[in-house]
Design a protein around this motif. Structure first.
Motif: not given
Length: 263
Positions: A17, A19, A25-26, A28, A244
């Motif tokens: 996992q 994010r 993270g969500d 990006y 990311f």
């Protein structure tokens, strides 16, 4: 992570996992899509159909010094070539044509089929740009880039490939067989072994380095180290970078990442 074979599914799912362990993270994917659209508007690419997918080719002003190829990530079942256009920036600034490779996604195809498609896509764009070819890819795209310098998967233009730089790659696919995500990937043990770069060897004569972010999950450090160790190539750890933002260095023509890709 060496004990992945003894981990239960919940622990393995968590290990891969990403994010949830990155602040914001969500956000990006939307940020990437917006930056990519702006870059495409300023630098309209040529779109080259290849089977069920396509390649976007960004050309520099004047004659290209060669071809840089980027293969995107997303665990083989997410995103598309258009989401990453802005990461062509560093290569274009160095005078290279940059190809952003699209590929059909799981579960519609298996990973071995994606590997074969990427080789065909590289051959298609190589026919349009002269000079040396420099490969890179991120996450699942790092896996696919690494497969391109292995004997059983290499494109026909192999003799022109001078460098391969997987970024945060997934290089041992065996742990993924037990993941919940495998409902999308449909990996079995035989395919996982055959498609794992760290269980094979690269063809000689290419400059190879593996990059990973310092702040990445332990699973991705393990995956990157597995390839660097198996292939006896440098492992570069990008200070302060997570899964990311480690690829942001692709936008900087003077970055250490770009130096490894383009020499």
């Amino acid at each position: 992570m060496d004990g992945w074979g003894r981990m239960n599914r919940a622990a393995l799912d968590d290990a891969y996992q990403v994010r949830a362990y990155i602040p914001g993270g969500d956000d990006y994917p939307a940020r990437w899509a917006k930056a990519a659209a702006a870059f495409r508007a300023a630098h309209p690419p040529e779109t080259i159909p290849v089977g069920p997918a396509a390649v976007d080719l960004f050309r520099p002003e004047g004659e290209a010094a060669g071809l840089m190829v980027f293969v995107h990530g997303g665990y083989w079942h997410l995103f598309g070539r258009e989401d990453w256009s802005h990461f062509a920036e560093g290569g274009l600034a160095q005078g290279y044509a940059v190809a952003m490779v699209g590929y059909p996604l799981a579960p519609g195809v298996r990973i071995a089929e994606i590997t074969a498609h990427v080789a065909r896509a590289i051959d298609a764009v190589a026919a349009l740009v002269e000079g040396p070819i420099h490969l890179t890819g991120h996450s699942a795209g790092g896996h696919l880039a690494a497969r391109m310098v292995m004997a059983d998967a290499a494109p026909s233009c192999l003799d022109r490939i001078v460098a391969c730089v997987p970024i945060s790659p997934v290089t041992d696919l065996r742990p993924l067989v037990a993941l919940s995500m495998n409902a999308e990937l449909r990996l079995d043990t035989a395919e996982a072994v055959a498609e794992s770069p760290c269980l094979g060897a690269p063809l000689p004569g290419r400059r190879i380095a593996v990059h990973v972010g310092e702040a990445e999950r332990p699973s991705f450090h393990w995956q990157a180290k597995a390839l660097a160790t198996a292939w006896d190539v440098p492992l570069r750890i990008a200070a302060g970078r997570h899964h990311f933002d480690v690829i942001d260095a692709l936008r900087d023509p003077g970055s250490a990442l770009m130096a490894d890709i383009l020499g």
